[in-house]
Design an enzyme around this catalytic site. Structure first.
Site, PDB file in Angstrom:
ATOM      1  N   LYS A  14       0.828  -1.209   0.000  1.00  8.42           N
ATOM      2  CA  LYS A  14       0.000   0.000   0.000  1.00  8.42           C
ATOM      3  C   LYS A  14       0.865   1.263   0.000  1.00  8.42           C
ATOM      4  O   LYS A  14       2.084   1.198   0.230  1.00  8.42           O
ATOM      5  CB  LYS A  14      -0.920  -0.033   1.226  1.00  8.42           C
ATOM      6  CG  LYS A  14      -1.879  -1.228   1.214  1.00  8.42           C
ATOM      7  CD  LYS A  14      -2.807  -1.166   2.410  1.00  8.42           C
ATOM      8  CE  LYS A  14      -3.777  -2.335   2.384  1.00  8.42           C
ATOM      9  NZ  LYS A  14      -4.798  -2.231   3.433  1.00  8.42           N
ATOM     10  N   TYR A  54     -12.360  -3.082  -3.716  1.00 11.52           N
ATOM     11  CA  TYR A  54     -12.814  -3.242  -2.323  1.00 11.52           C
ATOM     12  C   TYR A  54     -14.346  -3.222  -2.219  1.00 11.52           C
ATOM     13  O   TYR A  54     -14.879  -2.824  -1.178  1.00 11.52           O
ATOM     14  CB  TYR A  54     -12.241  -2.123  -1.458  1.00 11.52           C
ATOM     15  CG  TYR A  54     -10.799  -2.349  -0.997  1.00 11.52           C
ATOM     16  CD1 TYR A  54     -10.421  -3.481  -0.292  1.00 11.52           C
ATOM     17  CD2 TYR A  54      -9.824  -1.380  -1.238  1.00 11.52           C
ATOM     18  CE1 TYR A  54      -9.118  -3.671   0.146  1.00 11.52           C
ATOM     19  CE2 TYR A  54      -8.511  -1.558  -0.800  1.00 11.52           C
ATOM     20  CZ  TYR A  54      -8.170  -2.708  -0.106  1.00 11.52           C
ATOM     21  OH  TYR A  54      -6.879  -2.895   0.327  1.00 11.52           O
ATOM     22  N   ASN A 119      -1.902  -0.286   6.978  1.00 10.32           N
ATOM     23  CA  ASN A 119      -1.357  -1.568   7.451  1.00 10.32           C
ATOM     24  C   ASN A 119      -0.410  -2.221   6.438  1.00 10.32           C
ATOM     25  O   ASN A 119      -0.270  -3.437   6.403  1.00 10.32           O
ATOM     26  CB  ASN A 119      -2.500  -2.509   7.866  1.00 10.32           C
ATOM     27  CG  ASN A 119      -3.457  -2.810   6.745  1.00 10.32           C
ATOM     28  OD1 ASN A 119      -3.363  -2.227   5.658  1.00 10.32           O
ATOM     29  ND2 ASN A 119      -4.394  -3.715   6.975  1.00 10.32           N
ATOM     30  N   HIS A 122      -1.946  -5.447   1.494  1.00  6.14           N
ATOM     31  CA  HIS A 122      -3.210  -6.169   1.319  1.00  6.14           C
ATOM     32  C   HIS A 122      -2.867  -7.524   0.739  1.00  6.14           C
ATOM     33  O   HIS A 122      -1.956  -7.618  -0.094  1.00  6.14           O
ATOM     34  CB  HIS A 122      -4.135  -5.440   0.337  1.00  6.14           C
ATOM     35  CG  HIS A 122      -5.244  -6.326  -0.151  1.00  6.14           C
ATOM     36  ND1 HIS A 122      -6.407  -6.502   0.553  1.00  6.14           N
ATOM     37  CD2 HIS A 122      -5.319  -7.151  -1.228  1.00  6.14           C
ATOM     38  CE1 HIS A 122      -7.166  -7.383  -0.081  1.00  6.14           C
ATOM     39  NE2 HIS A 122      -6.528  -7.790  -1.173  1.00  6.14           N
ATOM     40  N   GLU A 133      -9.061 -11.007  -7.672  1.00  2.00           N
ATOM     41  CA  GLU A 133      -8.141  -9.878  -7.539  1.00  2.00           C
ATOM     42  C   GLU A 133      -7.020  -9.943  -8.586  1.00  2.00           C
ATOM     43  O   GLU A 133      -6.607  -8.909  -9.117  1.00  2.00           O
ATOM     44  CB  GLU A 133      -7.574  -9.844  -6.116  1.00  2.00           C
ATOM     45  CG  GLU A 133      -8.659  -9.510  -5.099  1.00  2.00           C
ATOM     46  CD  GLU A 133      -8.176  -9.568  -3.650  1.00  2.00           C
ATOM     47  OE1 GLU A 133      -6.989  -9.867  -3.414  1.00  2.00           O
ATOM     48  OE2 GLU A 133      -9.007  -9.315  -2.759  1.00  2.00           O
TER      49      GLU A 133
HETATM   50  P1  CMP Z   1      -6.994  -4.987   3.646  1.00  2.00           P
HETATM   51  O1  CMP Z   1      -6.432  -6.316   3.935  1.00  2.00           O
HETATM   52  O2  CMP Z   1      -6.470  -4.240   2.461  1.00  2.00           O
HETATM   53  O3  CMP Z   1      -8.585  -5.136   3.470  1.00  2.00           O
HETATM   54  C1  CMP Z   1      -9.458  -4.041   3.651  1.00  2.00           C
HETATM   55  C2  CMP Z   1      -8.785  -2.889   4.296  1.00  2.00           C
HETATM   56  O4  CMP Z   1      -9.639  -1.974   4.942  1.00  2.00           O
HETATM   57  C3  CMP Z   1      -7.890  -3.387   5.415  1.00  2.00           C
HETATM   58  O5  CMP Z   1      -6.776  -4.065   4.914  1.00  2.00           O
HETATM   59  C4  CMP Z   1      -7.578  -2.107   6.136  1.00  2.00           C
HETATM   60  O6  CMP Z   1      -6.613  -1.327   5.441  1.00  2.00           O
HETATM   61  C5  CMP Z   1      -8.942  -1.417   6.026  1.00  2.00           C
HETATM   62  N1  CMP Z   1      -9.750  -1.647   7.222  1.00  2.00           N
HETATM   63  C6  CMP Z   1     -10.288  -2.792   7.648  1.00  2.00           C
HETATM   64  N2  CMP Z   1     -10.996  -2.607   8.781  1.00  2.00           N
HETATM   65  C7  CMP Z   1     -10.903  -1.301   9.062  1.00  2.00           C
HETATM   66  C8  CMP Z   1     -11.403  -0.480  10.092  1.00  2.00           C
HETATM   67  N3  CMP Z   1     -12.170  -0.989  11.077  1.00  2.00           N
HETATM   68  N4  CMP Z   1     -11.119   0.823  10.073  1.00  2.00           N
HETATM   69  C9  CMP Z   1     -10.351   1.324   9.087  1.00  2.00           C
HETATM   70  N5  CMP Z   1      -9.834   0.608   8.055  1.00  2.00           N
HETATM   71  C10 CMP Z   1     -10.098  -0.687   8.065  1.00  2.00           C
END
Ligand code: CMP
Length: 140
Positions: A14, A54, A119, A122, A133
């Site tokens: 990311k 998403y 984070n 993904h 995907e």
């Molecule tokens: P990812 O694995 O990319 O899948 C969906 C993304 O949404 C996740 O990682 C986080 O980056 C984001 N995400 C998931 N839950 C939350 C949350 N409660 N608040 C903010 N962002 C979230």
């Protein structure tokens, strides 16, 4: 012992991971685990693409912020292949919330503990998601 499957998964480093100069570190962790890089590209995602990528999160409170974040800078997208690749990558990444991710996982080591969406990576969460995907990102 359960039989291990050779499979593929999709990973996106990311914008925060690219900004923190973690491309090499992230790829090293996957390759050290024995996974093989199949294809990789750096790009800037459009809003439309991220909204469809998403789509399962559309309507959730974090959706708009997530889409804004994912279009905020370059990302690196890759397909990895190996035995039990999907679960292996998810274990290497750690829990979605970097606070809950263990030490030694990518998110535990490098994720933002105050902002869940930042984070670092993904990864596909199932074989079905991986197929979808990979097709969306690489049209194959
Ligand atoms: P990812 O694995 O990319 O899948 C969906 C993304 O949404 C996740 O990682 C986080 O980056 C984001 N995400 C998931 N839950 C939350 C949350 N409660 N608040 C903010 N962002 C979230």
């Amino acid at each position: 012992m359960t039989e291990q499957m050779v499979e593929q998964t999709l990973v996106i480093i990311k914008p925060d991971g690219v900004e923190k100069r973690l491309i090499g570190e992230v790829v090293k962790r996957y390759e050290t685990a024995g996974l093989r890089m199949v294809i990789m590209k750096m790009t800037i995602l459009s809003g439309g693409f991220v909204e469809s990528f998403y789509a399962e999160h559309r309507g959730k409170a974090f959706f708009q912020d997530l889409c804004g974040f994912m279009t905020s800078g370059p990302v690196v997208i890759m397909v990895l292949e190996g035995k039990d690749c999907i679960e292996t990558v998810r274990a290497i990444n750690g829990m979605t919330d970097s606070n809950a991710a263990g030490a030694g996982t990518i998110r535990g080591d490098f994720g933002d503990r105050t902002v869940i969406r930042r984070n670092v990576v993904h990864a596909s969460d199932s074989a079905e998601s991986a197929r979808r995907e990979i097709k969306l990102c690489f049209n194959c």
